[in-house]
Design an enzyme around this catalytic site. Structure first.
Site, PDB file in Angstrom:
ATOM      1  N   HIS A  28      -2.549  -9.178  12.798  1.00  0.00           N
ATOM      2  CA  HIS A  28      -1.974  -7.993  12.156  1.00  0.00           C
ATOM      3  C   HIS A  28      -1.662  -7.031  13.308  1.00  0.00           C
ATOM      4  O   HIS A  28      -2.555  -6.689  14.087  1.00  0.00           O
ATOM      5  CB  HIS A  28      -2.978  -7.373  11.183  1.00  0.00           C
ATOM      6  CG  HIS A  28      -2.615  -5.985  10.781  1.00  0.00           C
ATOM      7  ND1 HIS A  28      -1.417  -5.695  10.163  1.00  0.00           N
ATOM      8  CD2 HIS A  28      -3.248  -4.794  10.940  1.00  0.00           C
ATOM      9  CE1 HIS A  28      -1.345  -4.390   9.942  1.00  0.00           C
ATOM     10  NE2 HIS A  28      -2.439  -3.825  10.406  1.00  0.00           N
TER      11      HIS A  28
ATOM     12  N   GLU B 201       0.845  -1.194   0.000  1.00  0.00           N
ATOM     13  CA  GLU B 201       0.000   0.000   0.000  1.00  0.00           C
ATOM     14  C   GLU B 201       0.882   1.245   0.000  1.00  0.00           C
ATOM     15  O   GLU B 201       0.419   2.340   0.296  1.00  0.00           O
ATOM     16  CB  GLU B 201      -0.988  -0.008   1.156  1.00  0.00           C
ATOM     17  CG  GLU B 201      -0.372  -0.174   2.519  1.00  0.00           C
ATOM     18  CD  GLU B 201      -1.417  -0.187   3.625  1.00  0.00           C
ATOM     19  OE1 GLU B 201      -2.184   0.771   3.718  1.00  0.00           O
ATOM     20  OE2 GLU B 201      -1.427  -1.161   4.400  1.00  0.00           O
TER      21      GLU B 201
ATOM     22  N   SER C 266      -7.468  -1.849   6.618  1.00  0.00           N
ATOM     23  CA  SER C 266      -8.385  -0.724   6.778  1.00  0.00           C
ATOM     24  C   SER C 266      -9.204  -0.514   5.523  1.00  0.00           C
ATOM     25  O   SER C 266      -8.776  -0.821   4.410  1.00  0.00           O
ATOM     26  CB  SER C 266      -7.600   0.548   7.082  1.00  0.00           C
ATOM     27  OG  SER C 266      -7.028   0.447   8.359  1.00  0.00           O
TER      28      SER C 266
ATOM     29  N   TYR D 262       3.311   8.371   8.604  1.00  0.00           N
ATOM     30  CA  TYR D 262       2.191   9.220   9.026  1.00  0.00           C
ATOM     31  C   TYR D 262       2.625  10.679   9.150  1.00  0.00           C
ATOM     32  O   TYR D 262       1.797  11.556   9.315  1.00  0.00           O
ATOM     33  CB  TYR D 262       1.647   8.768  10.381  1.00  0.00           C
ATOM     34  CG  TYR D 262       1.049   7.380  10.359  1.00  0.00           C
ATOM     35  CD1 TYR D 262      -0.284   7.190  10.026  1.00  0.00           C
ATOM     36  CD2 TYR D 262       1.825   6.266  10.655  1.00  0.00           C
ATOM     37  CE1 TYR D 262      -0.844   5.921  10.002  1.00  0.00           C
ATOM     38  CE2 TYR D 262       1.273   4.991  10.632  1.00  0.00           C
ATOM     39  CZ  TYR D 262      -0.057   4.823  10.307  1.00  0.00           C
ATOM     40  OH  TYR D 262      -0.610   3.568  10.279  1.00  0.00           O
TER      41      TYR D 262
ATOM     42  N   CYS E  26      -3.649  -3.199   4.543  1.00  0.00           N
ATOM     43  CA  CYS E  26      -2.762  -4.222   5.124  1.00  0.00           C
ATOM     44  C   CYS E  26      -3.247  -5.635   4.828  1.00  0.00           C
ATOM     45  O   CYS E  26      -2.569  -6.614   5.153  1.00  0.00           O
ATOM     46  CB  CYS E  26      -2.655  -4.028   6.635  1.00  0.00           C
ATOM     47  SG  CYS E  26      -2.146  -2.366   7.064  1.00  0.00           S
TER      48      CYS E  26
HETATM   49  N1  CAA Z   1       2.470   4.900  30.315  1.00  0.00           N
HETATM   50  C1  CAA Z   1       1.833   3.792  29.881  1.00  0.00           C
HETATM   51  N2  CAA Z   1       0.797   3.834  28.982  1.00  0.00           N
HETATM   52  C2  CAA Z   1       0.431   5.037  28.510  1.00  0.00           C
HETATM   53  C3  CAA Z   1       1.064   6.224  28.926  1.00  0.00           C
HETATM   54  C4  CAA Z   1       2.123   6.126  29.878  1.00  0.00           C
HETATM   55  N3  CAA Z   1       2.780   7.190  30.300  1.00  0.00           N
HETATM   56  N4  CAA Z   1       0.476   7.262  28.281  1.00  0.00           N
HETATM   57  C5  CAA Z   1      -0.499   6.740  27.491  1.00  0.00           C
HETATM   58  N5  CAA Z   1      -0.519   5.402  27.634  1.00  0.00           N
HETATM   59  C6  CAA Z   1      -1.384   4.442  26.948  1.00  0.00           C
HETATM   60  C7  CAA Z   1      -2.838   4.892  26.837  1.00  0.00           C
HETATM   61  O1  CAA Z   1      -3.548   4.638  28.018  1.00  0.00           O
HETATM   62  C8  CAA Z   1      -3.294   4.052  25.655  1.00  0.00           C
HETATM   63  O2  CAA Z   1      -3.559   2.737  26.086  1.00  0.00           O
HETATM   64  P1  CAA Z   1      -4.916   1.989  25.644  1.00  0.00           P
HETATM   65  O3  CAA Z   1      -4.955   2.050  24.138  1.00  0.00           O
HETATM   66  O4  CAA Z   1      -4.752   0.609  26.168  1.00  0.00           O
HETATM   67  O5  CAA Z   1      -6.025   2.776  26.242  1.00  0.00           O
HETATM   68  C9  CAA Z   1      -2.058   3.983  24.767  1.00  0.00           C
HETATM   69  O6  CAA Z   1      -0.957   4.351  25.607  1.00  0.00           O
HETATM   70  C10 CAA Z   1      -2.100   4.928  23.585  1.00  0.00           C
HETATM   71  O7  CAA Z   1      -2.446   6.201  24.069  1.00  0.00           O
HETATM   72  P2  CAA Z   1      -3.402   7.163  23.234  1.00  0.00           P
HETATM   73  O8  CAA Z   1      -4.610   6.423  22.785  1.00  0.00           O
HETATM   74  O9  CAA Z   1      -3.589   8.400  24.000  1.00  0.00           O
HETATM   75  O10 CAA Z   1      -2.437   7.431  21.979  1.00  0.00           O
HETATM   76  P3  CAA Z   1      -2.656   8.336  20.738  1.00  0.00           P
HETATM   77  O11 CAA Z   1      -3.876   9.172  20.845  1.00  0.00           O
HETATM   78  O12 CAA Z   1      -1.373   9.023  20.536  1.00  0.00           O
HETATM   79  O13 CAA Z   1      -2.935   7.298  19.535  1.00  0.00           O
HETATM   80  C11 CAA Z   1      -2.781   5.469  18.029  1.00  0.00           C
HETATM   81  C12 CAA Z   1      -2.437   5.980  19.431  1.00  0.00           C
HETATM   82  C13 CAA Z   1      -4.283   5.603  17.788  1.00  0.00           C
HETATM   83  C14 CAA Z   1      -2.367   4.013  17.926  1.00  0.00           C
HETATM   84  C15 CAA Z   1      -1.978   6.336  16.992  1.00  0.00           C
HETATM   85  O14 CAA Z   1      -0.618   6.080  17.142  1.00  0.00           O
HETATM   86  C16 CAA Z   1      -2.382   6.067  15.546  1.00  0.00           C
HETATM   87  O15 CAA Z   1      -3.289   6.711  15.026  1.00  0.00           O
HETATM   88  N6  CAA Z   1      -1.672   5.115  14.850  1.00  0.00           N
HETATM   89  C17 CAA Z   1      -1.951   4.799  13.436  1.00  0.00           C
HETATM   90  C18 CAA Z   1      -3.271   4.066  13.250  1.00  0.00           C
HETATM   91  C19 CAA Z   1      -3.228   2.627  13.686  1.00  0.00           C
HETATM   92  O16 CAA Z   1      -2.199   2.024  13.850  1.00  0.00           O
HETATM   93  N7  CAA Z   1      -4.441   2.033  13.856  1.00  0.00           N
HETATM   94  C20 CAA Z   1      -4.545   0.631  14.223  1.00  0.00           C
HETATM   95  C21 CAA Z   1      -5.796  -0.021  13.687  1.00  0.00           C
HETATM   96  S1  CAA Z   1      -5.895   0.202  11.913  1.00  0.00           S
HETATM   97  C22 CAA Z   1      -4.893  -1.011  11.243  1.00  0.00           C
HETATM   98  O17 CAA Z   1      -4.595  -1.976  11.877  1.00  0.00           O
HETATM   99  C23 CAA Z   1      -4.418  -0.826   9.850  1.00  0.00           C
HETATM  100  C24 CAA Z   1      -3.027  -0.302   9.901  1.00  0.00           C
HETATM  101  O18 CAA Z   1      -2.060  -1.085   9.885  1.00  0.00           O
HETATM  102  C25 CAA Z   1      -2.842   1.135   9.996  1.00  0.00           C
END
Ligand code: CAA
Length: 391
Positions: free
Chosen positions: A234, A80, A311, A144, A112
């Site tokens: 995945h 992709e 996705s 990203y 993916c």
């Molecule tokens: N210590 C320990 N844990 C902590 C922490 C700390 N100090 N601070 C935050 N965390 C935890 C949070 O509690 C959260 O845990 P949970 O998910 O278990 O609740 C985790 O860290 C992530 O925190 P946030 O949700 O606040 O993080 P974020 O808003 O920055 O977003 C994300 C995380 C959504 C994965 C972002 O990185 C993203 O958008 N990534 C790309 C999209 C993606 O990978 N999507 C996955 C599904 S889609 C797919 O699978 C297709 C593909 O390959 C893309």
């Protein structure tokens, strides 16, 4: 019915990585968010001369021999992050690897999920022509943007599998369960260099599709579900697999004992992804490979399930049986050597590499003669034509 599936599996990841602790420090974020919250420790960083074709060729080179080259009827390239809207990455590989001329070569896209689509097509082809083989390669660079929410979930790498009627690694079952749902959780319009993503929604959608697919497997093929010893996911970031198992437990689709057993297998399967990042199409198969490398509880004859997610969105649950060839020292050595040889780079160097672009004039020469990667790499672009070198 004859057995078909994965005869050989190979993996390639770039020679540089950035530590997630360093990245967190540079972004002013608590490192535990990346290390524990997201589950990533290192992120592979490809230089400009390590594009998806070079990575794919490096993964394929590890697994195919001269005899295979004469028996391969199709080269299927799943990606992709293609650099060309028309010409398939597989066309380059066909020449670079010296595959017999009458093979078909093409590219597949569905986020993916594309690699799984390719593997399923390959299995069906070989079921009808058990003397022939199909090479499926999944290669991606996940981007990203600097300083974005998705940044800690980037990565780069390629996984190659040789599908044949001698599935020495994994025999794949004919039946599988898939589910599709039109959505905008992650996508990349032609005019955008990086993926657009609704991060939290994408995570929820993944979990919803996984839950529904498992419910369907349990309803349609309860014996198959009960027999599964290990599950592979995945892994866009490694915490995702744990979230998926937690979802099944919360919904009563797993009991505590089975959850604990699957969680132990998942931990082994997440080890390589934790050091590479998201490699999109190859990510599920990197998790599978990680299980082969690290999971001491696995043995030949074990039944495994693989959840593929792309996705946009498609989920598919495959099942299969591990064979002796899954446990060879060669698979472990070839995989782990790459990690021993990788070089840690600073966040500043990562940012520089990230912003490096190829000129749109269609003329470019690789001048980093002392630093070219080992194996295949992009050597030059001449009149918009990419040419590859080999070190
Ligand atoms: N210590 C320990 N844990 C902590 C922490 C700390 N100090 N601070 C935050 N965390 C935890 C949070 O509690 C959260 O845990 P949970 O998910 O278990 O609740 C985790 O860290 C992530 O925190 P946030 O949700 O606040 O993080 P974020 O808003 O920055 O977003 C994300 C995380 C959504 C994965 C972002 O990185 C993203 O958008 N990534 C790309 C999209 C993606 O990978 N999507 C996955 C599904 S889609 C797919 O699978 C297709 C593909 O390959 C893309």
């Amino acid at each position: 019915m004859i057995e078909v599936g994965i005869e050989k599996i190979g993996f390639y990841t770039p020679e540089q990585y950035v530590s997630m602790e360093d990245l967190a420090d540079a972004r002013g974020i608590d490192p535990n968010k990346f290390l524990i919250g997201i589950g990533q420790a290192e992120m592979a960083v490809p230089t400009i001369d390590m594009d998806i074709v070079a990575m794919a060729a490096n993964a394929c080179e590890q697994i195919i021999d001269e005899a295979d080259k004469q028996l391969i009827d199709q080269v299927i390239f799943a990606t992709e992050s293609s650099f060309d809207y028309s010409k398939a990455g597989a066309t380059y590989l066909h020449e670079m690897l010296g595959i017999q001329p009458f093979a078909k070569v093409f590219e597949i896209k569905q986020a993916c999920y594309g690699g799984t689509a390719g593997i399923q097509m390959a299995c069906d082809y070989v079921r009808l022509r058990p003397n022939r083989k199909v090479l499926v390669v999944m290669s991606d660079i996940s981007k990203y943007g600097l300083n974005t929410g998705g940044e800690p979930t980037q990565g780069a790498g390629a996984v190659a599998v040789l599908v044949s009627a001698e599935p020495k690694v994994l025999a794949i079952d004919l039946e599988s369960t898939s589910l599709s749902f039109q959505s905008f959780d992650f996508w990349r319009p032609q005019y955008s260099k990086v993926a657009l993503v609704e991060g939290h929604y994408s995570t929820e959608l993944y979990l919803d599709l996984f839950e529904h697919v498992v419910q369907e497997v349990q309803a349609q093929r309860p014996n198959v579900w009960e027999q599964i010893d290990a599950l592979y996911f995945h892994l866009p970031f490694t915490k995702m697999g744990k979230k998926a198992l937690d979802r099944l437990l919360a919904k009563g689709l797993l009991d505590e004992e089975r959850y604990a057993s699957l969680l132990a297998h998942y931990e082994s399967s997440a080890k390589l992804g934790r050091r590479v990042g998201n490699i999109y199409t190859g990510s599920l198969y990197l998790s599978f490979l990680s299980g082969l490398v690290y999971d001491e509880k696995l043995q030949a004859g074990d039944h495994v399930g693989l959840f593929s997610y792309g996705s946009g969105a498609v989920g598919e649950f495959l099942t299969g049986t591990l064979h002796e060839g899954a446990f060879t020292q060669a698979i472990r050595d070839k995989t782990l050597q790459q990690f021993e040889q990788r070089q840690a780079i600073s966040v500043a160097t990562y940012e520089e590499i990230y912003q490096d672009t190829l000129p749109e004039t269609g003329v470019w020469q690789n001048e980093s003669s002392s630093q070219q990667p080992k194996g295949y790499y992009l050597a030059e672009i001449d009149k918009h034509r990419r040419r590859y070198g080999y070190n």
